[in-house]
Each structure stands twice: as structure tokens, then as C-alpha cells.
Scaffold this active site. Structure first.
Site, mmCIF file in Angstrom:
data_model
loop_
_atom_site.group_PDB
_atom_site.id
_atom_site.type_symbol
_atom_site.label_atom_id
_atom_site.label_comp_id
_atom_site.label_asym_id
_atom_site.label_seq_id
_atom_site.Cartn_x
_atom_site.Cartn_y
_atom_site.Cartn_z
ATOM 1 N N LYS A 173 -16.458 36.063 -43.779
ATOM 2 C CA LYS A 173 -15.775 36.308 -42.509
ATOM 3 C C LYS A 173 -16.802 36.501 -41.403
ATOM 4 O O LYS A 173 -17.583 37.449 -41.439
ATOM 5 C CB LYS A 173 -14.889 37.558 -42.585
ATOM 6 C CG LYS A 173 -13.900 37.600 -41.414
ATOM 7 C CD LYS A 173 -13.231 38.940 -41.254
ATOM 8 C CE LYS A 173 -13.991 39.852 -40.350
ATOM 9 N NZ LYS A 173 -14.189 39.378 -38.979
ATOM 10 N N GLY A 226 -23.675 44.609 -40.049
ATOM 11 C CA GLY A 226 -22.905 45.076 -38.895
ATOM 12 C C GLY A 226 -23.277 46.499 -38.564
ATOM 13 O O GLY A 226 -24.378 46.963 -38.894
ATOM 14 N N THR A 230 -19.075 50.955 -39.503
ATOM 15 C CA THR A 230 -18.323 50.025 -40.356
ATOM 16 C C THR A 230 -18.910 50.035 -41.768
ATOM 17 O O THR A 230 -18.161 50.003 -42.750
ATOM 18 C CB THR A 230 -18.400 48.586 -39.794
ATOM 19 O OG1 THR A 230 -18.185 48.628 -38.383
ATOM 20 C CG2 THR A 230 -17.374 47.685 -40.432
ATOM 21 N N CYS A 282 -30.546 43.668 -33.820
ATOM 22 C CA CYS A 282 -30.703 44.951 -34.523
ATOM 23 C C CYS A 282 -32.168 45.367 -34.592
ATOM 24 O O CYS A 282 -32.472 46.529 -34.803
ATOM 25 C CB CYS A 282 -30.125 44.844 -35.924
ATOM 26 S SG CYS A 282 -30.798 43.437 -36.825
ATOM 27 N N GLU A 384 -27.696 54.011 -31.100
ATOM 28 C CA GLU A 384 -27.938 52.584 -30.868
ATOM 29 C C GLU A 384 -27.122 52.119 -29.655
ATOM 30 O O GLU A 384 -25.900 52.286 -29.621
ATOM 31 C CB GLU A 384 -27.523 51.782 -32.113
ATOM 32 C CG GLU A 384 -27.884 50.311 -31.999
ATOM 33 C CD GLU A 384 -27.381 49.487 -33.185
ATOM 34 O OE1 GLU A 384 -26.221 49.671 -33.593
ATOM 35 O OE2 GLU A 384 -28.150 48.640 -33.676
HETATM 36 P P1 NAD Z 1 -19.239 45.580 -36.676
HETATM 37 O O1 NAD Z 1 -19.590 46.556 -37.742
HETATM 38 O O2 NAD Z 1 -18.260 45.978 -35.656
HETATM 39 O O3 NAD Z 1 -18.664 44.220 -37.306
HETATM 40 C C1 NAD Z 1 -19.396 43.450 -38.226
HETATM 41 C C2 NAD Z 1 -18.439 42.631 -39.063
HETATM 42 O O4 NAD Z 1 -17.654 43.509 -39.865
HETATM 43 C C3 NAD Z 1 -17.435 41.800 -38.240
HETATM 44 O O5 NAD Z 1 -17.222 40.576 -38.884
HETATM 45 C C4 NAD Z 1 -16.182 42.667 -38.303
HETATM 46 O O6 NAD Z 1 -15.003 41.929 -38.140
HETATM 47 C C5 NAD Z 1 -16.273 43.219 -39.705
HETATM 48 N N1 NAD Z 1 -15.528 44.471 -39.954
HETATM 49 C C6 NAD Z 1 -15.195 45.439 -39.072
HETATM 50 N N2 NAD Z 1 -14.492 46.415 -39.703
HETATM 51 C C7 NAD Z 1 -14.413 46.057 -41.001
HETATM 52 C C8 NAD Z 1 -13.838 46.655 -42.154
HETATM 53 N N3 NAD Z 1 -13.202 47.830 -42.109
HETATM 54 N N4 NAD Z 1 -13.950 46.015 -43.339
HETATM 55 C C9 NAD Z 1 -14.597 44.843 -43.432
HETATM 56 N N5 NAD Z 1 -15.153 44.207 -42.364
HETATM 57 C C10 NAD Z 1 -15.073 44.825 -41.170
HETATM 58 O O7 NAD Z 1 -20.624 45.155 -36.040
HETATM 59 P P2 NAD Z 1 -20.851 44.216 -34.783
HETATM 60 O O8 NAD Z 1 -20.464 44.980 -33.573
HETATM 61 O O9 NAD Z 1 -20.259 42.880 -35.047
HETATM 62 O O10 NAD Z 1 -22.439 44.015 -34.824
HETATM 63 C C11 NAD Z 1 -23.336 44.868 -34.216
HETATM 64 C C12 NAD Z 1 -23.975 45.783 -35.215
HETATM 65 O O11 NAD Z 1 -24.569 45.029 -36.264
HETATM 66 C C13 NAD Z 1 -25.084 46.601 -34.624
HETATM 67 O O12 NAD Z 1 -24.983 47.932 -35.078
HETATM 68 C C14 NAD Z 1 -26.343 45.951 -35.174
HETATM 69 O O13 NAD Z 1 -27.463 46.802 -35.261
HETATM 70 C C15 NAD Z 1 -25.881 45.519 -36.512
HETATM 71 N N6 NAD Z 1 -26.734 44.452 -37.040
HETATM 72 C C16 NAD Z 1 -27.557 44.729 -38.079
HETATM 73 C C17 NAD Z 1 -28.397 43.739 -38.571
HETATM 74 C C18 NAD Z 1 -29.320 44.001 -39.731
HETATM 75 O O14 NAD Z 1 -29.843 43.037 -40.278
HETATM 76 N N7 NAD Z 1 -29.553 45.236 -40.118
HETATM 77 C C19 NAD Z 1 -28.380 42.462 -37.992
HETATM 78 C C20 NAD Z 1 -27.524 42.227 -36.914
HETATM 79 C C21 NAD Z 1 -26.690 43.229 -36.449
#
Ligand code: NAD
Length: 480
Positions: A173, A226, A230, A282, A384
């Protein structure tokens, strides 16, 4: 208007509910596509298809799997311009960045794991002359891969490539904010001859479609990138089901600059590590610590060059910063600028929404922002922000900067600038982050372990770590 479809069992399908929601171009504020509002039933169909496909995909000779994944990489390269444009429209990032970074990296991910899997050897351990142990690794089954919006196709492929290369089938997803390139990717998979059901892509909301993937009893492993909040929810669901879990979460990364650094290099790369992709990476170094003797010179030059960065239409090749991903996110970023001022911070440049005008008059743009005068432990320096906002703080000793650097709940990456090799080793060993860059930033070798400590994640991606994650390990001991 484009209607995005789910990719299930080798074909495109509307959601069972036939409900869609809007996909907004963040540079213009306009709705330009419709996203399936998928739910548990769509996920269940995808999992059924993935389970069925697992039998033949997991037993297919690895060389054959590798050829198909390489073919997908070729097709990404062929459609490079189209995918870069789609990524820029969906996410708001400069099209130039998508052309140079996002899309080339997506095909590199596919190629890297397609070829790595051919070289993935079993291990053997000989116990003197008494026994031989050999270790096998077999694909875990159906893997759930959930990715964020900041580097959409780049991070989507970073997960699915090792999963598919290991012989898993996948239900994936992408973020509901940036689904377009994953949708285009489904067509490339069909064209490349990826067998039906090997990869299934479900579009929709995290709390609905994402949660259904995590909860599904026939999904054996979850690879998630993410936010930390989450990640906690996902862990709470998956842990009691004993699913394999890989979590790549948020960061609040220190960028430590010693007075003996190569100044020109440190300034130029720090501008990138602060504001690339609008600071929505990130790994961005959002907390800059500068050794006192260099502090004023660094701040002056950094602010001068920040003011020269063009914020504008992402489709203009001269643009350095495009739009933030959504209005909600823009408001969150601006609320942190407001918080910084209430915490005693002084904004040296930026701090406001940018009104770009023209076709981007209703877009979500923010000025690159530099803040000084804050303590290391205030909320602005602990939470963050994930936008084009950095703080700069002076320090006097190594112990002091280590205390500052390690003071957050995060531990993803850190950057260290010094020409003193001993100090570089010393500080690298003491900073509690999973990824350390010395005199560089985001300099990537896909073989290296990638991931964070503390609340930045659990597990590592990249190289053998990723292939091991998507496989179950078995040791066979034979007494001789
Ligand atoms: P998010 O956690 O809101 O969403 C990430 C994904 O999870 C999306 O596809 C979303 O639809 C899904 N999601 C949300 N709730 C869920 C649930 N309850 N169950 C399953 N899936 C769910 O994050 P975002 O806003 O899309 O991304 C930004 C964040 O990602 C920032 O905190 C960033 O630091 C982090 N990030 C981390 C890395 C890494 O490699 N460590 C890389 C890129 C981004």
C-alpha cells in the site's frame, strides 16, 4: 479525471465499495485524480491472490525471478520522464529532483535486489569434525509492504524489490497522498510479465486499508516505513500475531559541524541535508550544531545561501524547493515555526507560506527557514517537523554536542563534519543513530544496513538484511 485502480491478481480493479476520494496536486491545490477507498474486503482479495501465487513464485528458479524484476527496472528506465513528472505532480517535489533522485533510485532498487538474490548463499558451520550445520532461508509467504509519501516510488520499490526477490508475494500500500507512481508501476509489472498475484497494490487510507493488511492473519511479515506514531499502532497489532516486523520510522537528525571542517563542503551539503525535497526526508539534518569558533561564520553564510534557494513551481527546472505534500502538512510545519518563536527562537530567514502565483496560486509552499536561539531540549528541537525548517545551535565541547545530539527519542541518522579522523571515529561511535555520515550526507551504498535506533525503528533494510527479513531461517545440524 484519472481514476486510480487497485492491482489484484494481475489486473486492475475498482474498490469493492466503488468509493473513491480526491487526490490533490499540492502545487496547485486542485483535485486531479481519484483514489480507491479500499477496505478489508479488497485487502482480503489481494491476500488470497498473493497466497495462491506464492506456490509457484517461491519455487520459480531464482534466475527467472531475477529476469522479471530486471525487466521491471528496464521499464522504469524507459518511462523515466513520465514517472518523474507523475511523482512531481503527486508529491509537490521539483520535477528535476524526481528525475535525478526518485526514479533512478526506483529502478536501482529493483535491479539491486534482482541481482542480489542470485548471490544469496546458504551458510554452513562445521563443528570440528563432529557435526555440520547448514542454514536455509525460505521466503516467509505473503509480505505486507506499507510506504510513506515523501519518496513515493523510491521507498515503495525499496520494500517490494527485496520481498519479491526473496520469493515472497506481496500486498503493498502506497501512501494515500501519493499513490500515482505505484499505480503506474502496476502497469509496468503487467507489461514485464510478473505472474498474476505476485504483487498486489491496494490504494486507500492507512487506518482502513493499511490496518487491514497488518491485521490479516495470512500476511506473515510487515515492512513499514512512516511515522513513529503509526509504527507504534502497527507494532501493537502485529506483535501479538507474531508477525515479522520491520519498522523504519521518524528522525530528528543532528548535523554536527566542527570548526576544523572543510567549510565549503560542509555548507553546501548542509543546505542539501536541510532543504532537499522541502526537508521532507527522514534523513534530513534538522538540528545543526556548530562548534563555537565557526558558529557566526557558518550562520551568516548558511542564511545567505538559504535566501538564494528558489521556492516555486515544481515543474520549473530552476526550482529548488517545491510544494509541501498537503495543506494539512503545511499547517503543521508552520505551527512549529510559531512554536519556535514562543520558545524563544529567532527566525533568521523564512518562516512563512510562499505565495507562488500563476498556476500555483493555491499551492502549499513554505520558505526555507533557519532558526537560532533555541535550547536543545525545547519541543522544536525534540519533535520531528519534516519540513524546510532547521535550527542552528553553538557548542563548545565534544561531550556537550554528544549530549545534545543524543537528547531526542529518535536515532535515525547523524552527520559529522571534521577533518580530524580520530574525532570522526570517536563521535561516530558515541552518537546513538543507526546511520552516520562523515563529511557527506545521503551518500548511499545499497548493500549497507539502513535503519534507526530508539524510536526511529526496529530492524534494518538494505543488502542482505532486507533479504534476510523476508525469509525464514532454518538450521539443520547433522552429527557426523
Ligand atoms: P504515516 O505513518 O502517516 O503513513 C505511512 C503509511 O502508513 C501510509 O501508507 C499510510 O497510509 C499508512 N498507515 C497509516 N496508518 C496506518 C495503520 N493504522 N495501519 C497500517 N498502515 C497505516 O507517515 P507519512 O506521513 O506518510 O510519512 C512521513 C513519516 O515517515 C515521517 O515521520 C518520516 O520520518 C517517516 N519516514 C521514515 C523513513 C525511514 O526510512 N526511517 C523514510 C521516509 C519517511
Amino acid at each position: 479525471m484519472i481514476k486510480i485502480q487497485n492491482y489484484i491478481a494481475g489486473a486492475l480493479h475498482p474498490p469493492v465499495s466503488e468509493k473513491y476520494f480526491d487526490n490533490i496536486n499540492p502545487a496547485t491545490g486542485e483535485v486531479y485524480a481519484q483514489i480507491p477507498d479500499s477496505e478489508a474486503q479488497d485487502v482480503d482479495r489481494a491476500v488470497t491472490a498473493a497466497k495462491k501465487a506464492f506456490v509457484s513464485w517461491s519455487t520459480m528458479p531464482v534466475e527467472k525471478r531475477s529476469l522479471i524484476l530486471n525487466k521491471i527496472a528496464d521499464l522504469i528506465d524507459r518511462d523515466h520522464q513520465k514517472l518523474a513528472l507523475a511523482e512531481s505532480i503527486d508529491n509537490g517535489k521539483p520535477v528535476k529532483l524526481a528525475k535525478v533522485v526518485d526514479i533512478p533510485r526506483a529502478s536501482a532498487n529493483m535491479r539491486f535486489f534482482a541481482t542480489a538474490s542470485i548471490h544469496f548463499a546458504s551458510e554452513a558451520h562445521i563443528t570440528d569434525e563432529d557435526a555440520i550445520n547448514y542454514t536455509t532461508r525460505t521466503p516467509v509467504g505473503v509480505a505486507g509492504c506499507i510506504s510513506p509519501w515523501n519518496l513515493p516510488l523510491y521507498l515503495f520499490t525499496w520494500k517490494i524489490a527485496p520481498a519479491l526477490a526473496s520469493g515472497c508475494t506481496v500486498v503493498a500500500k502506497p501512501s494515500e497522498l501519493t499513490p500515482m507512481t505505484a499505480f503506474l508501476f502496476s502497469s509496468l509489472c503487467m507489461e514485464a510479465g510478473l505472474p498474476a498475484g505476485v504483487l498486489n497494490i491496494i490504494h486507500g487510507l492507512g487506518a482502513k486499508a493499511g490496518q487491514a493488511i497488518v491485521e490479516h492473519p495470512d500476511v506473515n511479515a510487515i515492512s513499514f516505513t512512516g511515522g513513529t506514531v503509526t509504527g507504534k499502532k502497527i507494532a501493537a497489532t502485529a506483535a501479538p500475531m507474531f508477525k515479522k516486523l520491520s519498522l523504519e520510522l521518524g528522525g530528528k537528525n543532528p548535523n554536527i559541524i566542527f570548526a576544523d571542517c572543510d567549510f565549503e563542503n560542509a555548507i553546501a551539503v548542509s543546505l542539501q541535508s536541510s532543504f532537499s525535497n522541502q526537508g521532507e526526508i527522514c534523513l534530513c539534518g534538522s538540528r545543526i550544531f556548530v562548534e563555537r569558533p565557526l558558529y557566526e561564520k557558518f550562520v551568516d553564510e548558511f542564511v545567505k545561501r538559504t535566501k538564494m534557494l528558489t521556492v516555486g513551481d515544481p515543474l520549473d527546472e530552476m526550482t529548488k524547493l517545491g510544494a509541501l505534500v498537503s495543506e494539512v502538512h503545511m499547517k503543521k510545519v508552520l505551527s512549529y515555526v510559531n512554536l519556535a518563536t514562543t520558545e524563544g527562537g529567532k527566525i533568521l530567514t523564512g518562516g512563512n507560506q510562499v505565495h507562488v502565483g500563476g498556476r500555483c496560486a493555491d499551492g502549499f509552499f513554505v520558505e526555507p527557514t533557519v532558526i537560532v536561539g533555541l535550547k536543545h531540549d525545547c519541543r522544536t528541537n525534540q519533535e520531528e517537523i519534516f519540513g524546510p525548517v532547521v535550527t542552528i545551535m553553538p557548542f563548545d565541547t565534544e561531550d556537550e554536542v554528544l549530549q545534545y545530539a543524543n537528547s531526542t527519542t529518535y536515532g535515525l541518522s547523524a552527520t559529522i563534519w571534521t577533518e580530524n579522523l580520530k574525532r570522526a571515529h570517536r563521535i561516530s561511535s558515541k552518537v546513538k543513530s543507526g546511520i552516520i555520515w562523515v563529511n557527506c550526507w545521503l551518500f548511499r551504498d545499497l548493500r549497507t544496513p539502513f535503519g534507526g535506533m530508539k524510536q526511529s525503528g526496529v530492524g534494518r533494510e538494505g543488502g542482505w538484511d532486507a533479504l534476510k527479513f523476508f525469509t525464514d531461517t532454518k538450521n539443520v545440524c547433522i552429527k557426523l
